[in-house]
Design an enzyme around this catalytic site. Structure first.
Site, PDB file in Angstrom:
ATOM      1  N   LYS A   9      -5.121   9.638   3.201  1.00 35.58           N
ATOM      2  CA  LYS A   9      -5.839   8.908   4.368  1.00 35.58           C
ATOM      3  C   LYS A   9      -6.597   9.535   5.109  1.00 35.58           C
ATOM      4  CE  LYS A   9      -5.310   5.540   3.967  1.00 35.58           C
ATOM      5  NZ  LYS A   9      -6.270   4.451   3.496  1.00 35.58           N
ATOM      6  N   ARG A  48       0.425  -1.394  -0.367  1.00 39.33           N
ATOM      7  CA  ARG A  48       0.000   0.632   0.380  1.00 39.33           C
ATOM      8  C   ARG A  48       0.479   1.586  -0.021  1.00 39.33           C
ATOM      9  NH1 ARG A  48       3.056   1.927   3.352  1.00 39.33           N
ATOM     10  NH2 ARG A  48       1.190   3.097   4.219  1.00 39.33           N
ATOM     11  N   GLY A  49       0.313   2.402  -0.320  1.00 36.70           N
ATOM     12  CA  GLY A  49       1.251   3.489  -0.245  1.00 36.70           C
ATOM     13  C   GLY A  49       0.860   4.319  -1.407  1.00 36.70           C
ATOM     14  N   ALA A  50       0.553   5.644  -2.057  1.00 40.61           N
ATOM     15  CA  ALA A  50       0.480   5.385  -3.544  1.00 40.61           C
ATOM     16  C   ALA A  50       1.937   4.937  -4.312  1.00 40.61           C
ATOM     17  CB  ALA A  50       0.219   7.630  -3.982  1.00 40.61           C
ATOM     18  N   ARG A  69      -7.187  -0.068  -6.914  1.00 38.63           N
ATOM     19  CA  ARG A  69      -7.947   0.635  -5.733  1.00 38.63           C
ATOM     20  C   ARG A  69      -8.250   2.220  -6.782  1.00 38.63           C
ATOM     21  NH1 ARG A  69      -4.712   0.917  -0.660  1.00 38.63           N
ATOM     22  NH2 ARG A  69      -6.578   2.217   0.011  1.00 38.63           N
ATOM     23  N   ASP A 100      -2.780  11.018  -2.410  1.00 36.94           N
ATOM     24  CA  ASP A 100      -2.885  10.027  -2.751  1.00 36.94           C
ATOM     25  C   ASP A 100      -3.190  10.530  -4.192  1.00 36.94           C
ATOM     26  OD1 ASP A 100      -2.991   8.665   0.053  1.00 36.94           O
ATOM     27  OD2 ASP A 100      -3.335   7.597  -1.455  1.00 36.94           O
ATOM     28  N   GLN A 109      -2.422   2.485   9.811  1.00 38.91           N
ATOM     29  CA  GLN A 109      -0.918   1.716   9.365  1.00 38.91           C
ATOM     30  C   GLN A 109       0.112   2.713  10.125  1.00 38.91           C
ATOM     31  OE1 GLN A 109      -4.043   3.297   7.707  1.00 38.91           O
ATOM     32  NE2 GLN A 109      -3.922   2.061   6.122  1.00 38.91           N
TER      33      GLN A 109
END
Lengths: 359, 359
Positions: free
Chosen positions: A254, A53-55, A90, A243, A202
């Site tokens: 987020k 995860r994480g752009a 996503r 993001d 997170q």
């Protein structure tokens, strides 16, 4: 970045070039485990389930996913399917779409026999570029931190952040955490207030793990407590990742970032967004046009952690029969952002167009 | 209020008058269990561990605690010890201090032989007054809701709340939830967005349980998501309880209330505080003087719930070795509050003095 003293990136191509290995982020902070992703479907599933995860990391992982698909079948249909499958994983993070577009542009005209090698080379280049971008963000952010410390005459800065925009969310260094590591390594005192970041924790699970591995002093706070911390704990600066940023500077990040920005504004604390230029979506005029992913209610109603014996368990915290909303992101209006720390320097919202112009 | 169809209050004097029974709120929503408190120390421990919680209920429970202490020993020393022990249990909620002062004033001059009966009678009177106050808050709040519905031409109001200011936090009816029950019972459509309220999940566990028992439609949201919900879900009004309100209207309430108020202001949603006059501390000029309780870090680092078999379990969500801040309350500046809904009507911050004047 180092884990238990060993240098790691969050993903790498395995020998034999038939799979990539990633850190399984759903097991952190309790277990540090690698997973091999050997096909398009395995890559797509890893993104959906937030194993990665994480752009920035999603974008690079998806690039390798395209390469793996082309290794099995280099046809036009296979390429189209890979791009569509990955782009659907996503909806909010724009790095994924940016990456898919770039892969389409560079691979579409290649012959079948060239495609796998070309895709792999591009994925590896994108990974290296991510590292370089984040290193530059770290330098520019460090300058911001140094200026604040100098102006206030402080040896130690109190920094607040949300979610994980660290090296776990990128190939290396991180975005919002890059200046923190850079400043810490350069000897500037840094203490970080880490929002726990419900529902998936997170902050408590990933950012705290990262900062702990690097020896950066930090304290976890419930998301609802960070406004009180900003009001009472002399916080000097807030820095978060993103993001997707619209042309006007409205920033999707987020869920929980927008109230943090409101609290920063209400208390005169400068609020910065670490912005790799790939995360700017210049096609959108403002933030209302950014699609916001809604995830399963179960992520809110239940919590997963480890018990005293280290056994992973899921417990329900909500009343039986209750329902929940679970928007994964919110939009922080540009008016709340003091500046965007990009690989090309610190920009005001009005100057974001510079990031889409040739360097 | 009804639980599984049976009418309950949150505490009652047992036959024999040697104990009070309370609902163990640490077991909700998973188990509905009563606990008997038969001594001063048991009452004090129940307050510290949040078996009973909510500013109004803490005050009334403590009043019974004084009676139980005097039952065993009606001396001046025993009275003084009871008042001091109970007042030390939780520092922020002012109802506790208000109640202890009132007990000191009414019991100090009584003879030893009269003290237990007098204390018991006063505790019971305070309990009845709490019920009447909350019923009146329900009426005045209902008028506010009706006016909003009328002005907007809506059949169903979207209401947001934080923590639990329902009947579980009072003897009956609740404070912030009293207008919701009143409106629902009167046929006005109500849907409630319930902040889950980290770290102890009073929203997800208690408010959702209460609203569910009463049949009020509601949706749990992570605390960090409520700003996004206020921006996107056409919320009509926010209503919360309070633990202590200063003379100028600054309001201490459960941690996470202040960012909710900021989000309400940023989106033009009126933010109301349900304020029993006992929760006003007219001796404090402003909110900075309100002591903020800091609770154990473990409440943030670990989460308790039930697994799929209904077994209660505690899991760690944070990285090993991590530390946390856990302020239990924050202060919402009066400028963010549209009005205070008291048992004497809806007041502006400038008019709070009316609550300390004779009716």
């Amino acid at each position: 970045m180092k884990i238990h003293g060993t240098h790691f990136r969050t993903l790498w191509l395995d020998e034999g070039r038939s799979s990539v290995s990633v850190i399984d982020q759903t097991e952190l902070p309790h277990r540090f485990e690698m997973v091999r992703l050997g096909s398009l479907d395995e890559v797509a599933r890893a993104i959906v389930t937030m194993v990665v995860r994480g752009a920035p990391l999603i974008g690079v992982t998806a690039a390798f996913g395209v390469a793996l698909a082309l290794r099995e079948d280099p046809s036009d249909a296979s390429l189209a399917r890979a791009l569509a499958t990955l782009e659907a994983t996503r909806p909010t993070a724009v790095n994924l779409r940016w990456t898919m577009k770039r892969m389409a542009a560079e691979l579409g005209h290649k012959s079948r026999s060239e495609r796998f090698e070309a895709a792999l080379a591009l994925a590896q280049r994108l990974a290296e570029e991510d590292v370089a971008i984040n290193r530059a963000i770290g330098e520019h952010g460090f300058e911001v931190f140094r200026a604040i410390a100098r102006d206030k005459g402080k040896d130690t800065l109190q920094v607040a952040t949300h979610c994980n925009a660290g090296w776990l969310g990128t190939v290396d260094h991180g975005t919002a955490l890059a200046p923190i590591y850079r400043a810490h390594d350069a000897g500037l005192g840094i203490h970080v207030f880490v929002d726990e970041t419900r529902p998936r924790f997170q902050g408590a699970a990933l950012t705290s793990f990262e900062l702990g591995q690097h020896g950066v002093p930090h304290t976890i706070v419930p998301d609802g407590a960070s406004a009180h911390i900003l009001r009472t704990a002399r916080v000097d600066v807030v820095i978060v990742g993103c993001d997707r940023v619209a042309r006007n500077g409205d920033t999707a990040n987020k869920i929980g970032t927008y109230p943090l920005a409101l609290a920063a504004m209400d208390n005169g604390v400068p609020f910065y967004v670490a912005l790799p230029s790939r995360t700017l979506d210049f096609s959108l005029e403002h933030g209302d046009a950014i699609p916001i992913e809604e995830r399963a209610a179960g992520e809110v109603l239940e919590v997963t952690g480890v018990d005293a014996s280290g056994v992973k368990r899921t417990v329900r915290v909500a009343a039986p029969g209750a329902n929940a909303r679970n928007p994964a992101f919110d939009v922080t209006p540009a008016r709340l952002v003091r500046g965007f720390i990009s690989e090309r320097g610190v920009l005001d919202a009005r100057d974001l167009h510079r990031l889409v112009e040739p360097a």
